[in-house]
Design an enzyme around this catalytic site. Sequence first.
Site, short mmCIF file in Angstrom:
data_model
loop_
_atom_site.label_atom_id
_atom_site.label_comp_id
_atom_site.label_asym_id
_atom_site.label_seq_id
_atom_site.Cartn_x
_atom_site.Cartn_y
_atom_site.Cartn_z
N ASP A 1 -10.31 47.76 13.34
CA ASP A 1 -10.43 47.74 11.88
C ASP A 1 -9.22 48.41 11.23
O ASP A 1 -8.71 47.96 10.21
CB ASP A 1 -11.72 48.43 11.44
CG ASP A 1 -12.96 47.75 11.98
OD1 ASP A 1 -12.96 46.51 12.07
OD2 ASP A 1 -13.92 48.47 12.34
N HIS B 1 -18.80 49.18 12.28
CA HIS B 1 -17.87 48.21 12.85
C HIS B 1 -18.41 46.78 12.73
O HIS B 1 -18.30 45.99 13.65
CB HIS B 1 -17.60 48.56 14.32
CG HIS B 1 -16.56 47.70 14.99
ND1 HIS B 1 -15.28 47.56 14.50
CD2 HIS B 1 -16.62 46.95 16.12
CE1 HIS B 1 -14.60 46.75 15.30
NE2 HIS B 1 -15.39 46.37 16.28
#
Length: 339
Positions: free
Chosen positions: A174, A201
Amino acid sequence: MIANTLRRQVSKSVRQLSTSSQNNVKVAVLGASGGIGQPLALLLKHSPMVSHLALYDLAPFTPGVGCDLSHIETIGKVTAHMGPENLDECVKDCSLVLIPAGMPRKPGMTRDDLFNTNASIAMNLADACARNCPEAVLGIITNPVNSTVPIAAEVFKKHGVYNPSKILGVTTLDVVRANTFVAELKGLDVSKTNVPVIGGHSGVTILPLLSQVVPKVSFTDDEIAAMTTRIQNAGTEVVEAKAGAGSATLSMAYAGARFGFSILEAMNGKKGVVECCYRESSITEASYFATPMLLGPGGAEKDLGIGDMTDFEKEKLDELMPELKSNIAKGEKFAADNM
């Protein structure tokens, strides 16, 4: 070709290793024959910090993956371990275990759709680690990370060896994506760009803190909204672009290697190593949460928190909480019902 940032990490690792007393480092990749596992193992084999790279998978060609990697002219020994009967040997005495094992996402699937298959995989692999390398740092890539990390934590608690600083969800991808997208938008040097990403996530639980980008840049409200959405949906972008042929593998392998190298550098005594990762947390009302962490010999040793947030970011934090807490509860329930 290995990206410049990764090459710099490796060259730094060489210098760090030369002054370190930790010269016997075994690293395992569980799921090493898969789409993430193979390139991840290749990147790890490149590092002089890894003296023994142990590969595990169920796939019958796993010995071939090990043989292939063993021909590379770097110092690390490679061993391949195939099947459940060889799992304990693979992880025994490891310093770091990276776990990309599991079923990948396909078009139309969310990470949560993978739960039933991947939850069992995560639990079984964590059990082997708790019994054979309880002091190792676990970097969990298996999706859904929001749930698989709590599962692993419950397994370690059952064995009486749980250390929240060492059971970590790898959310580095990310950050890597956020750095890339922001640098492209603003014309920045991506190797010097850092975007903290907090939360979880998956989807809306991913919260990039665009107000805290280094170097300092400004965004319009529309840019903030669009960039936040793109970072949250970047995994789906890859799944759709691959037209059903897979999910993010190469970028995840890069991110997993970056995370692994950071852990090893910190273990070797390097100061000031920071990575965002997902672990047990008291920063918010969620019992697990991703934030920037100061790494050290004991894993993620200091939570650096979430800093000052804008009203937009605070609103997004409130929005992600119900889903993140639900994901965590789902993982904990699975562990309770199946251990």
